[in-house]
Enzyme design. Structure first.
Site, PDB file in Angstrom:
ATOM      1  N   SER A   1      22.741  54.361  49.670  1.00  0.00           N
ATOM      2  CA  SER A   1      22.431  55.784  49.599  1.00  0.00           C
ATOM      3  C   SER A   1      23.165  56.516  50.721  1.00  0.00           C
ATOM      4  O   SER A   1      24.379  56.397  50.846  1.00  0.00           O
ATOM      5  CB  SER A   1      20.916  55.993  49.661  1.00  0.00           C
TER       6      SER A   1
ATOM      7  N   HIS B   1      17.285  55.404  41.482  1.00  0.00           N
ATOM      8  CA  HIS B   1      18.062  55.292  42.720  1.00  0.00           C
ATOM      9  C   HIS B   1      17.488  54.229  43.655  1.00  0.00           C
ATOM     10  O   HIS B   1      18.241  53.490  44.299  1.00  0.00           O
ATOM     11  CB  HIS B   1      18.091  56.654  43.411  1.00  0.00           C
ATOM     12  N   ASP B   2      16.175  54.150  43.753  1.00  0.00           N
ATOM     13  CA  ASP B   2      15.553  53.192  44.669  1.00  0.00           C
ATOM     14  C   ASP B   2      15.713  51.745  44.219  1.00  0.00           C
ATOM     15  O   ASP B   2      15.246  50.834  44.908  1.00  0.00           O
ATOM     16  CB  ASP B   2      14.068  53.511  44.836  1.00  0.00           C
TER      17      ASP B   2
ATOM     18  N   ASP C   1      20.125  55.505  37.895  1.00  0.00           N
ATOM     19  CA  ASP C   1      20.153  56.373  39.080  1.00  0.00           C
ATOM     20  C   ASP C   1      20.515  57.796  38.665  1.00  0.00           C
ATOM     21  O   ASP C   1      21.625  58.067  38.227  1.00  0.00           O
ATOM     22  CB  ASP C   1      21.181  55.834  40.078  1.00  0.00           C
TER      23      ASP C   1
ATOM     24  N   ARG D   1       9.534  66.318  50.090  1.00  0.00           N
ATOM     25  CA  ARG D   1       9.497  64.891  49.767  1.00  0.00           C
ATOM     26  C   ARG D   1       9.143  64.667  48.304  1.00  0.00           C
ATOM     27  O   ARG D   1       9.716  63.795  47.643  1.00  0.00           O
ATOM     28  CB  ARG D   1       8.484  64.193  50.667  1.00  0.00           C
TER      29      ARG D   1
END
Length: 401
Positions: A182, A381-382, A348, A254
């Site tokens: 990332s 993405h994670d 992602d 967040r």
């Protein structure tokens, strides 16, 4: 204080009553690590005057970092591991004073692991501008007060320049490998293009060659969520009592980010249309489970991060363009002399896989030719943090070259 967040390393899950009790206390005005807090496994390196690309000046700065393994006599076994946007230096190791949870890449870095600390000397710094021990907006300025919004604008290149000074101080001339995911992958690309003679191997995981207009737009609304919080006070909130800091804006930022870190498939499969409790969300004041998930992790985040620092590192991410002032992306990546692993996640939606393919096409020497390794994952993405067996296998391939 919770330095690492579970949502960064495990699949999403409904919020339990125990989770909710965890956040009953009023959050601090800043979740930054401060001088006087337990250092844990952090080490600190101090440096002199630092000039940023934009013309800002830090009279001095500090980087917090952690190490594992032993630097050999030839000094050629050092591996640099670079964290993502809101990560820190605690890559591996148990929870304890200063580290409320274990390391965020525990299954990747350690004795006998893919990045084997019996063989490699691993260094993981907290990025400049961060809030977990390195100099950032929550640090004390020469005035005797926090830098706050007066902290200089930083670019990815500035942060890598600071990391290079750390490498010099530690006596590492050439990294055996630079590994980043990332935002850490952006740093890794800058290392390999800006200082190719110092990088023998390169791993770029779930990172783009530049931040696109779409990605900058997503970041801009997160920054604005913080700035419009009345308790942000233009960045001057450090003396606020618990519960009186800009936690609503930071938590909202967040929550927005989490929507980009995870995939629709995972959220739909795990939460569906379930309710958080027996109270209906259809006009009776109840909540959908996915709403509670986002709220919980947004509020949890405020206990380990700083609002000014979030703005600083997100704006640094927006600066990312490996081709800037280098003739474009392809010409810049042609400078890379390292053997490279380029890896992405098919689901992602933050940094789509076409960006990783573009990197792979442009780097002269990759493990897999002109195509990035594509991991199939529901975690979005994670996935580079969660799909550790597959990521470990590919890192082993790289480090065995």
């Amino acid at each position: 204080m919770d330095w690492q967040t579970s949502e960064d390393t495990v699949p999403s899950a409904p919020v339990t009553e125990a989770d909710a009790r965890f956040l009953l206390g009023r959050p601090p005005a800043t979740g930054a690590w401060r001088d006087g807090d337990p250092a844990g496994e952090r080490q600190f390196a101090s440096f002199g005057e630092f000039h940023t690309e934009s013309g800002g000046v830090l009279p001095s700065f500090r980087l917090a970092y952690e190490t594992w393994g032993t630097l050999n006599e030839a000094r050629d076994n050092a591996v640099l591991v670079l964290h993502a946007l809101t990560g820190d230096s605690h890559v591996s190791g148990p929870a304890g004073p200063g580290h409320a949870t274990s390391g965020w890449w525990e299954d990747i870095v350690g004795p006998g692991s893919a990045i084997d600390t019996d063989r490699w000397f691993v260094i993981a710094p907290n990025m400049l501008g961060g809030c977990q021990g390195s100099t950032g907006p929550a640090s004390i300025a020469p005035s005797g007060y926090e830098w706050a919004a007066r902290f200089p604008f930083l670019t990815i290149r500035d942060q890598v320049t600071a990391q290079a000074q750390l490498a010099d101080q530690l006596g590492v001339d050439v990294w055996a490998a630079v590994v980043g995911g990332s935002m850490g992958g952006m740093h890794a690309l800058e290392w390999a293009t800006g200082m190719p003679e110092r990088v023998a191997r390169l791993a770029v995981l779930s990172a783009p060659p530049m931040n696109t207009a779409d990605q900058i737009a997503l970041n801009s609304v997160q920054i604005e969520a913080i700035r419009i919080d009345p308790r942000f006070q233009g960045g001057e909130y450090y003396d606020a009592a618990d519960g009186d800091g800009p936690t609503r804006g930071l938590a909202l930022a967040r929550r927005m980010a989490l929507l980009n870190y995870r995939s629709p498939t995972e959220l739909n499969q795990r939460f569906q249309r379930s309710w958080q409790s027996g109270v209906s969300p259809l006009g009776h004041g109840g909540r959908f489970a996915v709403e509670s998930y986002l709220d919980f992790h947004g509020n949890k985040f405020t206990r380990r991060f700083d609002a000014n620092s979030y703005i600083t590192v997100v704006e640094a991410m927006n600066s990312h363009d490996v081709g800037r002032d280098r003739g474009g992306i392809e010409e810049a990546l042609a400078r890379v002399t390292a053997t490279a692993l380029v890896l992405g996640i098919d689901s992602d939606r933050l940094f789509p896989i076409d960006g990783q393919h573009r990197i792979a096409r442009s780097i002269p020497n990759t493990l897999d030719g002109d195509r990035a390794v594509v991991l199939s994952s529901d975690f979005g993405h994670d996935g580079f943090l969660i799909e550790t067996p597959a990521v470990a296998m590919h890192l082993r391939r790289l480090l065995e070259t």
